[in-house]
Write an enzyme that holds these catalytic residues in place. Sequence first.
Site, PDB file in Angstrom:
ATOM      1  N   CYS A  71       0.843  -1.207   0.000  1.00 27.74           N
ATOM      2  CA  CYS A  71       0.000   0.000   0.000  1.00 27.74           C
ATOM      3  C   CYS A  71       0.875   1.253   0.000  1.00 27.74           C
ATOM      4  O   CYS A  71       1.789   1.382   0.829  1.00 27.74           O
ATOM      5  CB  CYS A  71      -0.899  -0.003   1.230  1.00 27.74           C
ATOM      6  N   GLU A  77     -31.605 -10.126  20.871  1.00 28.85           N
ATOM      7  CA  GLU A  77     -30.762  -8.975  20.507  1.00 28.85           C
ATOM      8  C   GLU A  77     -31.463  -7.719  20.991  1.00 28.85           C
ATOM      9  O   GLU A  77     -32.688  -7.616  20.928  1.00 28.85           O
ATOM     10  CB  GLU A  77     -30.588  -8.954  18.982  1.00 28.85           C
ATOM     11  N   TYR A 137     -27.045 -12.128  21.535  1.00 28.76           N
ATOM     12  CA  TYR A 137     -26.428 -11.089  20.698  1.00 28.76           C
ATOM     13  C   TYR A 137     -26.515 -11.512  19.223  1.00 28.76           C
ATOM     14  O   TYR A 137     -25.537 -11.506  18.487  1.00 28.76           O
ATOM     15  CB  TYR A 137     -24.959 -10.850  21.075  1.00 28.76           C
ATOM     16  N   ASP A 168     -22.096 -14.187  20.705  1.00 27.98           N
ATOM     17  CA  ASP A 168     -21.199 -13.423  19.826  1.00 27.98           C
ATOM     18  C   ASP A 168     -21.340 -11.954  20.212  1.00 27.98           C
ATOM     19  O   ASP A 168     -21.962 -11.166  19.511  1.00 27.98           O
ATOM     20  CB  ASP A 168     -21.582 -13.658  18.360  1.00 27.98           C
ATOM     21  N   CYS A 222      -1.438   5.969   6.931  1.00 27.66           N
ATOM     22  CA  CYS A 222      -2.855   5.707   7.168  1.00 27.66           C
ATOM     23  C   CYS A 222      -3.171   5.162   8.553  1.00 27.66           C
ATOM     24  O   CYS A 222      -3.965   5.733   9.274  1.00 27.66           O
ATOM     25  CB  CYS A 222      -3.378   4.754   6.090  1.00 27.66           C
ATOM     26  N   CYS A 279     -14.618 -11.146  19.210  1.00 24.50           N
ATOM     27  CA  CYS A 279     -13.734 -10.280  18.417  1.00 24.50           C
ATOM     28  C   CYS A 279     -12.698  -9.598  19.300  1.00 24.50           C
ATOM     29  O   CYS A 279     -11.981  -8.718  18.842  1.00 24.50           O
ATOM     30  CB  CYS A 279     -14.555  -9.236  17.653  1.00 24.50           C
TER      31      CYS A 279
END
Length: 458
Positions: free
Chosen positions: A78, A340, A319, A388, A84, A415
């Site tokens: 890149c 949710e 979730y 999740d 960036c 995550c």
Amino acid sequence: MAKREIPVKKNEMITLTFEDLTHEGNGVGKINGYPLFVQGGLPGEEAEVKVVKANKNFGFGRLMNVKTKSPERVDPPCDVYYKCGGCQLQHMSYDLQLEMKRNQVKSVMKKVAHLEHVPVHPTLGMEDPWRYRNKVQIPVGEKDGELITGFYQKRSHRIIDDMDTCIIQDEVNDDMVDVVREIATKLGITAYDEKKDRGTLRHIVVRTGERTGETMVVLITRTEKLPYQQQLIDEITKHHPHVKSIVHNINKQKTNVIFGNKTKVIWGEPYIHDTIGDITFGISARSFYQVNPKQTDVLYEKALEYAQLEPDDVVVDAYCGIGTISLFLAQKAKKVYGVEIVPEAIADAKDNAKINNITNAEFFVGEAEKVMDWWKVQGLKPDVVVVDPPRKGCDVDFLDATINMQPKRIVYVSCNPSTLARDLRILEDGGYETKEVQPVDMFPQTTHVECVAWMSRE
């Protein structure tokens, strides 16, 4: 006790050998036992480093010159990588990226969850770790009377105006941003100026279905009215026949939050579609949908494997978002209950169940822990609970509610390895045993790593 002397001073030039990597991908070297963190350094390298900060127990340096290069160092493809900051790992080989992410997960399993003997498998990576993102959100600025688009420079709100492309974005999305910017410039539409809080176009968002090729363009403005709306629609659809939806979102707030509360479809459909495995999903402008569909396949297959579903099994998916995992699981289970807190996501989940003719999945709006307590009172006894959660992990009340329901198995999709480890410790103390953890590289070239953990009731 004698005060420990800091062995380096700010602005001092030193020679440093890197021994390790932090979870942020920074090189770590030591001077007389004093650790220095340096962006861009790789283990085994000797480099000239300028000290930029010297705290009591550790410092930070800037990489000035690499004297001895690691065989894992590569030239970032890149052009704006060092400006960036959207990617952090392009200077290291992909094999080292995968190893670093596995080591990050192993580290928190040991230090936070106290589960050093639980297997953490090698990170599942991509064959081609480029051009994987199906969604781009890019700010709009102005320079020399023309609109510019580009990501912000590191630690600033200055747009990188010489950015021609983003090589982790889908090429269609890249192209669409260029087309919209050129059309808007030609029509005389102004860019939003965040300092003066004036101007019109704030962000361009483009989403593309990786498997369907359907594209949605979202124009986010400060103004209630979208200037030259019909001309924009005509030009965009003329350039790109695969565009299925054009959406106007209004954000009048002086904020760095991208979307405002008001969204309207100004042309085409409210959704585009994409598929994961055999399931088709409708994706609206505000829907949460994984940005890397190829790796989402890998992630969900692993979740399905860990769930070990039998035809009579009942599953709770907490979730659940727009029902992505729920509908995957519904193919194998007797019944899936999704919960949710976001009403729009549940509306999308119900629509997605209809699109796929799935009748054994039900979706509920509410806080997961409260809905689960209510389900327990109603006599619901799930065999499997799948979670999740967002990056902050699960609420303690939710983990308590899960333990009280006593499912046979828990599948935790995460995550954020740190909050995963914290929550696994709580579930372990509640009578569950972590069998194994599988990292998945959903975001190549960045420091983020997704995991799936498999737990069984002892």
